[in-house]
Each structure stands twice: as structure tokens, then as C-alpha cells.
Write a protein that holds these residues in place. Structure first.
Motif, PDB file in Angstrom:
ATOM      1  N   GLU A 152      -7.881  13.233 -10.925  1.00 43.07           N
ATOM      2  CA  GLU A 152      -9.071  12.511 -10.478  1.00 43.07           C
ATOM      3  C   GLU A 152      -8.851  11.002 -10.584  1.00 43.07           C
ATOM      4  OE1 GLU A 152     -12.559  11.396  -8.944  1.00 43.07           O
ATOM      5  OE2 GLU A 152     -11.636  13.388  -8.884  1.00 43.07           O
ATOM      6  N   ARG A 153      -8.183  10.578 -11.653  1.00 42.88           N
ATOM      7  CA  ARG A 153      -7.888   9.151 -11.787  1.00 42.88           C
ATOM      8  C   ARG A 153      -6.945   8.689 -10.668  1.00 42.88           C
ATOM      9  NH1 ARG A 153      -6.904   9.181 -16.776  1.00 42.88           N
ATOM     10  NH2 ARG A 153      -8.866   8.282 -17.504  1.00 42.88           N
ATOM     11  N   ILE A 154      -5.983   9.526 -10.324  1.00 46.85           N
ATOM     12  CA  ILE A 154      -5.072   9.191  -9.221  1.00 46.85           C
ATOM     13  C   ILE A 154      -5.853   9.050  -7.919  1.00 46.85           C
ATOM     14  CG2 ILE A 154      -3.224  10.108  -7.750  1.00 46.85           C
ATOM     15  CD1 ILE A 154      -1.953  11.268 -10.259  1.00 46.85           C
ATOM     16  N   ARG A 155      -6.788   9.953  -7.730  1.00 46.21           N
ATOM     17  CA  ARG A 155      -7.588   9.904  -6.507  1.00 46.21           C
ATOM     18  C   ARG A 155      -8.367   8.584  -6.428  1.00 46.21           C
ATOM     19  NH1 ARG A 155      -9.598  13.385  -2.736  1.00 46.21           N
ATOM     20  NH2 ARG A 155     -11.688  12.987  -1.943  1.00 46.21           N
ATOM     21  N   ARG A 156      -8.935   8.158  -7.545  1.00 46.87           N
ATOM     22  CA  ARG A 156      -9.675   6.896  -7.543  1.00 46.87           C
ATOM     23  C   ARG A 156      -8.739   5.714  -7.307  1.00 46.87           C
ATOM     24  NH1 ARG A 156     -12.064   8.791 -12.349  1.00 46.87           N
ATOM     25  NH2 ARG A 156     -11.201   6.990 -13.472  1.00 46.87           N
ATOM     26  N   LEU A 157      -7.555   5.778  -7.914  1.00 48.04           N
ATOM     27  CA  LEU A 157      -6.572   4.718  -7.672  1.00 48.04           C
ATOM     28  C   LEU A 157      -6.198   4.651  -6.200  1.00 48.04           C
ATOM     29  CD1 LEU A 157      -4.195   5.191 -10.740  1.00 48.04           C
ATOM     30  CD2 LEU A 157      -5.503   3.130 -10.216  1.00 48.04           C
ATOM     31  N   SER A 158      -6.001   5.819  -5.594  1.00 51.33           N
ATOM     32  CA  SER A 158      -5.626   5.848  -4.179  1.00 51.33           C
ATOM     33  C   SER A 158      -6.743   5.285  -3.317  1.00 51.33           C
ATOM     34  CB  SER A 158      -5.306   7.294  -3.767  1.00 51.33           C
ATOM     35  OG  SER A 158      -4.877   7.341  -2.426  1.00 51.33           O
ATOM     36  N   VAL A 174      -2.921  12.156  -0.479  1.00 49.67           N
ATOM     37  CA  VAL A 174      -3.715  11.997  -1.684  1.00 49.67           C
ATOM     38  C   VAL A 174      -5.182  11.799  -1.331  1.00 49.67           C
ATOM     39  CG1 VAL A 174      -4.115  10.545  -3.706  1.00 49.67           C
ATOM     40  CG2 VAL A 174      -1.788  11.090  -2.989  1.00 49.67           C
ATOM     41  N   VAL A 175      -5.435  11.029  -0.272  1.00 49.21           N
ATOM     42  CA  VAL A 175      -6.794  10.777   0.168  1.00 49.21           C
ATOM     43  C   VAL A 175      -6.804  10.834   1.691  1.00 49.21           C
ATOM     44  CG1 VAL A 175      -6.409   8.290   0.078  1.00 49.21           C
ATOM     45  CG2 VAL A 175      -8.730   9.142   0.047  1.00 49.21           C
ATOM     46  N   HIS A 190       0.837  -1.201   0.000  1.00 48.19           N
ATOM     47  CA  HIS A 190       0.000   0.000   0.000  1.00 48.19           C
ATOM     48  C   HIS A 190       0.872   1.252   0.000  1.00 48.19           C
ATOM     49  CE1 HIS A 190      -2.680   3.057   1.891  1.00 48.19           C
ATOM     50  NE2 HIS A 190      -3.531   2.537   1.035  1.00 48.19           N
ATOM     51  N   ALA A 191       1.917   1.254   0.838  1.00 51.16           N
ATOM     52  CA  ALA A 191       2.821   2.402   0.901  1.00 51.16           C
ATOM     53  C   ALA A 191       3.531   2.610  -0.433  1.00 51.16           C
ATOM     54  CB  ALA A 191       3.838   2.206   2.023  1.00 51.16           C
ATOM     55  N   LEU A 192       3.902   1.524  -1.094  1.00 53.96           N
ATOM     56  CA  LEU A 192       4.547   1.629  -2.406  1.00 53.96           C
ATOM     57  C   LEU A 192       3.625   2.341  -3.394  1.00 53.96           C
ATOM     58  CD1 LEU A 192       6.607   0.896  -4.640  1.00 53.96           C
ATOM     59  CD2 LEU A 192       5.482  -1.344  -4.793  1.00 53.96           C
ATOM     60  N   ILE A 193       2.396   1.871  -3.483  1.00 55.45           N
ATOM     61  CA  ILE A 193       1.452   2.465  -4.433  1.00 55.45           C
ATOM     62  C   ILE A 193       1.181   3.922  -4.082  1.00 55.45           C
ATOM     63  CG2 ILE A 193      -0.935   2.372  -5.235  1.00 55.45           C
ATOM     64  CD1 ILE A 193      -0.727  -0.700  -4.856  1.00 55.45           C
ATOM     65  N   GLN A 194       0.917   4.192  -2.805  1.00 55.08           N
ATOM     66  CA  GLN A 194       0.584   5.564  -2.406  1.00 55.08           C
ATOM     67  C   GLN A 194       1.771   6.505  -2.589  1.00 55.08           C
ATOM     68  OE1 GLN A 194      -2.333   6.409  -2.056  1.00 55.08           O
ATOM     69  NE2 GLN A 194      -3.558   4.812  -1.080  1.00 55.08           N
ATOM     70  N   SER A 195       2.991   6.020  -2.362  1.00 51.19           N
ATOM     71  CA  SER A 195       4.169   6.872  -2.567  1.00 51.19           C
ATOM     72  C   SER A 195       4.284   7.298  -4.021  1.00 51.19           C
ATOM     73  CB  SER A 195       5.440   6.127  -2.141  1.00 51.19           C
ATOM     74  OG  SER A 195       5.447   5.879  -0.752  1.00 51.19           O
ATOM     75  N   VAL A 196       4.077   6.357  -4.926  1.00 51.30           N
ATOM     76  CA  VAL A 196       4.151   6.674  -6.349  1.00 51.30           C
ATOM     77  C   VAL A 196       3.039   7.644  -6.742  1.00 51.30           C
ATOM     78  CG1 VAL A 196       4.022   5.719  -8.672  1.00 51.30           C
ATOM     79  CG2 VAL A 196       5.253   4.472  -6.891  1.00 51.30           C
ATOM     80  N   ASP A 247     -11.192  10.270   6.082  1.00 54.99           N
ATOM     81  CA  ASP A 247     -12.622  10.244   5.787  1.00 54.99           C
ATOM     82  C   ASP A 247     -12.891   9.661   4.403  1.00 54.99           C
ATOM     83  OD1 ASP A 247     -13.197  11.333   8.232  1.00 54.99           O
ATOM     84  OD2 ASP A 247     -13.336  13.401   7.476  1.00 54.99           O
ATOM     85  N   ASP A 248     -11.993   9.995   3.456  1.00 54.64           N
ATOM     86  CA  ASP A 248     -12.139   9.428   2.116  1.00 54.64           C
ATOM     87  C   ASP A 248     -12.023   7.913   2.151  1.00 54.64           C
ATOM     88  OD1 ASP A 248     -12.434  11.874   0.819  1.00 54.64           O
ATOM     89  OD2 ASP A 248     -10.262  12.153   0.662  1.00 54.64           O
ATOM     90  N   VAL A 249     -11.095   7.423   2.961  1.00 55.27           N
ATOM     91  CA  VAL A 249     -10.900   5.983   3.065  1.00 55.27           C
ATOM     92  C   VAL A 249     -12.159   5.316   3.588  1.00 55.27           C
ATOM     93  CG1 VAL A 249      -9.616   4.145   4.212  1.00 55.27           C
ATOM     94  CG2 VAL A 249      -8.412   6.160   3.353  1.00 55.27           C
ATOM     95  N   ALA A 250     -12.718   5.891   4.649  1.00 59.40           N
ATOM     96  CA  ALA A 250     -13.937   5.320   5.222  1.00 59.40           C
ATOM     97  C   ALA A 250     -15.069   5.330   4.200  1.00 59.40           C
ATOM     98  CB  ALA A 250     -14.332   6.105   6.471  1.00 59.40           C
ATOM     99  N   ALA A 251     -15.211   6.443   3.481  1.00 57.20           N
ATOM    100  CA  ALA A 251     -16.261   6.528   2.465  1.00 57.20           C
ATOM    101  C   ALA A 251     -16.026   5.537   1.335  1.00 57.20           C
ATOM    102  CB  ALA A 251     -16.334   7.957   1.920  1.00 57.20           C
TER     103      ALA A 251
END
Length: 445
Positions: free
Chosen positions: A117-123, A142-143, A83-89, A146-150
Motif C-alpha cells: 500500500e505504501r508503494i502504491r501511494r509512492l507511485s 503499479v498504478v 519518473h521511469a526510474l522511480i516506477q521501475s524500482v 485511472d489511478d493517475v487521473a484520480a
């Protein structure tokens, strides 16, 4: 003067001749058309992998090739690490795209906004895949939490578009990279895989294929080949690891194995000679002969030796009425090398100072060791070679005769404080539970 283990930060700081080799590798990465590409930078601990990759990153940036740097050893759990790898990129890409969006014309702003917006959805998708772990702190802005919970709520509703998005992760990432690089390539540097636990190291490698394997990316991975191959072998056969299976796993994953060019001992001497605080030792051929025999051309170990020697010399000068002689300092260097390389022999010297003389006599009089000395030599392979290299009987050098019991007692007491932990103890205390090395970040490494 103490020296750090930090890697050099760019091509201008190269002291060990890495730049010419890095130029060749970077040119090959830029010219490669069939992406993604995975490059393995292989080398033992302390030989310069991190510094070499920093030189590569600097050279690529000067060619306007975007790069991302990731250190997986900061994350312990398997799910955290991918997860950290993906979010770092994603975070690094997002920050750069946002800057471009703010500076661009209307058409560019619209294109960048779509990519963001695509990055946000990926995150969000990555956060959902983390499955109720503490995802908020790992999203790096990036997110939000609250975004995670939603996202977790929305993504679990059957039939929703966002749920299907998880299955499009690779394709969306490919499009993000294409927008970010203007049709070029992104180079992702992953450092210190051999410092991770076996599960974590293999999780990183799996993640490159699973999530990021369709983008126009070059992945440059620094590792000790043997350590990671053994980790892969344990992954497939935990009870009876098959080393051949581990090597096969790496061979399938690594498209191009690049074995780090060796650092010349002469370049180490040129760089570190002036770092030794006692001028009587800085240019001493005896000292550098000791260093080369003990540590060969391993920049990190030589730097740690220099640190210990400087601290020892400073401690020995605490009594201004009895400053240390060159003889005593050379013996301090030898004992420091013994403590780092052969801690068992160093301990034996503390209780039986005469063992040094007996080993020296046996080597030059061609006699066999006996009893406990023979067992000690067997338990410390290489110690006889080291002592023979610094013997006062050796021609061409001016090494002092073996230290007296009083000198050994003094120096071992000081070195217990200034010499740091022996190599074996350092590795054990900071490595993963399975025994993989983890002795701190590379300097020249």
C-alpha cells in the motif's frame, strides 16, 4: 558468424577476468554500513562496464542481496526519466513483495500488504509529480491510468493527507526498502548514463538524491567519467562549461569511484580467435598485431572488427573460381581497420590508391610527406603508425606488400557494404544532439 554487442548476463559467462574484481567490489558493498552509497563504475566506451555490472548483479543475487537494473537511455525527456526510474524500482519491489505475501503466514501477509500500500501511494505521488504528462504507460502496472487521473485530482486538493505524502516520499521509500530487504540493502544498477543526453544524465543523478536518498540503497552507476563530467559542466554553465565544476559535481555525488580494470588483449584473442571464419587468419599473428595496434583492448570494437572481417571474407568467396588469398584477406583487414579508425584516409584511398605506398615509403625511408599527403596525415592522426605496423618491411612478421590499385578498388567496394559505418559516423548517427557517445549497448561492456 556475427557477434552481438549484448553484455554477458552473469558471472559464469565472464570471459575477460571481471569476476575476481567484481567479488571485491560486491564484498565492499555488502559490508558497507553507512547507506545510501553511490559507486561510479568508470570506463571508456566499449570496455566492459555493462558486463562487469551484470557479473556484480549475479554475485549479489547469489548472496541473496536484492537488486534492480535500470537503463535511463530508453527515456528521452527529463521528467519521463526520473519518473521511469522511480516506477521501475517500485514495480520490481512490488512484484517481489506480492509473491512473498501470497506465500507467507498471516503476520507476513499483513506486513507485505502494508508495504504494498505504501508503494502504491509512492507511485501515485510520483505520477502526480509528473504533472499531467503521459504517466499511465510509465507506471508499469503499479498504478493504472485511472489511478493517475484520480491521484492528480486528490493530490491537488488543499489540506488532504495524500498531498502531504509527497513531502514524505524519501521517508516512505526508506521504509519500503527496509521491509523489502528485511533490514538489509537494495542495490540499484544504472547503466549507460553516458548514452543519455546531458540533461537526462544529470536528472538521473539528481533523482537519486532527491527521491531515493534516505533508503538503505547502494547505487552502482556505469559511465564514461569524462562524458558525464562534461554534461554536468554544461548543466551549470551552458555557454562556457567549466570542466572543474562538472568534476566537482560528480565527486560530491559519487562516494566511491571504481575504475574498471582493463581487459587483457590476450583474453580477447582467446575468446574471439575461433570466431574468425577463415582458418588462415584465425591464428595469424599478423592479423592480431593489426587488431591490437588499431583497437588495443577494447572488446566491443574488436568484436565489430571481427564481424566486418567475416562478412568481407564471405563476400569475397562469392566467386568460387577465384577464392580470396591470405594476402587479400590481410589487406581486407587493414582496410577495414582504416575504415573504422580513419575514415578520411579510407576515402582518400578510394580516389588515390597510391597513397598507401607513399605513406609506407615515407615511414621506412624516413622522408617527409608533402602536399595533400601531409594534410591527410595531419587530419588522420595515428594512420601512419597503423600502416607502419602492417608494413611488409617490418621484421618478425610476414605482412604482404601494399595492395595494388585493383585490389584496393575491389576491397573498398566490398567494405563499403560489409564494413559498417566508420566509428565517427556511428557515433554521430546514434548519439545525442550534443555529441555524447551512443553506439549501442555494451557487449563486454
Amino acid at each position: 558468424m556475427l557477434l552481438t554487442d549484448n553484455p554477458i548476463q552473469g558471472a559464469d559467462g565472464d570471459r575477460y577476468g571481471f569476476r575476481a574484481h567484481a567479488d571485491v567490489l560486491c564484498a565492499a558493498i555488502v559490508a558497507t554500513e553507512d547507506l545510501p552509497l553511490t559507486v561510479g563504475v568508470f570506463g571508456p566506451w566499449g570496455t566492459g562496464k555493462s558486463s562487469f555490472m551484470k557479473v556484480c548483479q549475479d554475485l549479489l543475487r547469489k548472496r541473496s542481496v536484492p537488486t534492480v537494473w535500470f537503463n535511463p537511455w530508453k527515456y528521452d525527456q527529463k521528467d519521463e526519466i526520473w519518473h521511469a526510474l522511480i516506477q521501475s524500482v517500485l514495480t520490481e519491489i512490488a512484484q517481489d513483495l506480492e509473491e512473498r505475501r501470497l506465500k507467507g503466514d498471516l503476520a507476513l501477509r499483513e506486513r507485505m500488504a502494508g508495504a504494498l500500500e505504501r508503494i502504491r501511494r509512492l507511485s501515485q505521488a510520483a505520477a502526480w509529480l509528473l504533472a499531467r504528462r503521459a504517466a499511465g504507460p510509465l507506471t508499469a502496472g503499479v498504478v493504472t491510468a485511472d489511478d493517475v487521473a484520480a491521484a492528480q485530482t486528490a493530490l491537488t486538493e488543499p489540506g488532504t493527507e495524500t498531498y502531504l505524502h509527497v513531502n514524505r516520499f524519501e521517508e516512505d521509500f526508506k521504509e519500503v526498502v527496509a521491509t523489502y530487504t528485511d533490514g538489509g540493502r537494495l542495490v540499484l544498477f544504472i547503466d549507460d548514463l553516458d548514452r543519455c543526453t546531458p540533461d537526462a544524465a544529470i536528472t538521473v543523478l539528481d533523482s537519486l538524491k532527491l527521491f531515493l536518498g534516505e533508503g538503505a540503497c547502494a547505487f552502482v552507476l556505469a559511465m564514461d567519467y569524462q562524458v558525464v563530467a562534461e554534461a554536468a559542466a554544461r548543466r551549470f554553465h551552458s555557454e562556457n562549461p567549466d570542466e572543474a565544476r562538472g568534476r566537482q559535481y560528480l565527486e560530491k555525488l559519487i562516494h566511491f569511484p571504481y575504475h574498471l580494470p582493463g581487459v587483457s588483449f590476450e583474453s580477447i584473442v582467446r575468446h574471439l580467435q575461433h570466431k574468425i571464419t577463415d582458418t588462415r587468419l584465425a591464428g595469424s599473428q599478423e592479423l592480431w598485431e593489426l587488431v591490437e595496434v588499431a583497437f588495443e583492448a577494447n572488446p566491443r570494437r574488436v568484436r565489430r572488427f571481427v564481424n566486418g572481417l567475416n562478412l568481407t571474407a564471405m563476400s569475397l568467396r562469392l566467386n568460387p573460381d577465384d577464392p580470396p588469398s591470405r594476402r587479400l584477406l590481410l589487406h581486407a583487414g587493414t582496410l577495414l581497420a582504416l575504415r573504422m579508425k580513419h575514415p578520411g584516409f579510407f576515402t582518400a584511398l578510394q580516389s588515390d590508391p597510391g597513397v598507401w605506398t607513399r605513406f609506407d615509403d615515407s615511414e621506412y625511408f624516413k622522408t617527409d610527406l608533402s602536399g595533400q599527403d601531409r594534410a591527410l596525415a595531419a587530419a588522420s592522426p595515428g594512420v601512419r603508425r597503423l600502416l607502419a605496423a602492417v608494413s611488409f618491411r617490418r621484421s618478425g612478421f610476414e605482412f604482404p606488400d601494399p595492395p595494388s590499385p585493383t585490389e584496393i578498388r575491389l576491397l573498398t567496394q566490398v567494405l563499403t557494404v560489409t564494413g559498417g559505418p566508420p566509428n565517427g559516423a556511428a557515433a554521430t548517427s546514434s548519439s545525442a544532439a550534443d555529441g555524447t557517445p551512443g553506439e549501442g549497448p555494451d557487449h563486454a561492456a
